[in-house]
Write a protein that holds these residues in place. Structure first.
Motif: not given
Length: 146
Positions: A36-40, A44-45, A72-74
């Motif tokens: 995971l990257k930070a944005t991902q 998720l959080a 990002n959601l996709q």
């Protein structure tokens, strides 16, 4: 009228963006190996919290462009980390899958290290004050006042 040296020294956008990029790089570096990257992880959080009734609300609250958020959601959906959730009405929303939950658990130690590195470097009370000032900057940026 400001000259270019003044812009480099005082521009809020420049300094906030430089800080955001440096912080993101640190979190991404610490999360390397988790998938995971930070944005991902942040998305998720946020989705895991269940606090958002729609993608539009999520974009607004996280100050993300809707197109960037959708992309990002996709990606997260394609990786099987989130799935569409039942929503009352037309608003699109997502929930974290069991695979996404496992990814969050796997990434948390790395996130905690990054968080501790930054917060520890700022000292507790300074981080609290900094977080409040960042909130003030976001409010000022959203304000409709001239």
């Amino acid at each position: 009228m400001a000259d270019l040296d003044d812009i480099a020294k005082t521009c809020v956008a420049l300094h906030v963006r430089m800080t955001a990029r440096a912080v993101t790089r640190l979190y991404d570096e610490m999360l390397r190996g988790t998938g995971l990257k930070a944005t991902q992880l942040m998305l998720l959080a946020a989705l895991r919290s269940g606090a958002f009734a729609s993608v539009t609300e999520l974009a607004d609250r996280l100050a993300l462009e809707r197109t960037s958020l959708t992309r990002n959601l996709q990606f997260l959906a394609g990786a099987g980390l989130i799935e569409p959730a039942e929503a009352g009405g037309r608003a699109a929303t997502y929930r974290v899958t069991p695979k996404g939950e496992a990814m969050i658990r796997n990434a948390m130690p790395a996130w905690e290290k990054a968080q501790q590195r930054l917060v520890g470097g700022l000292d507790g009370p300074l981080w609290t004050e900094t977080r409040e000032r960042l909130r003030d900057i976001r409010r000022a940026a959203r304000s409709r006042r001239p």
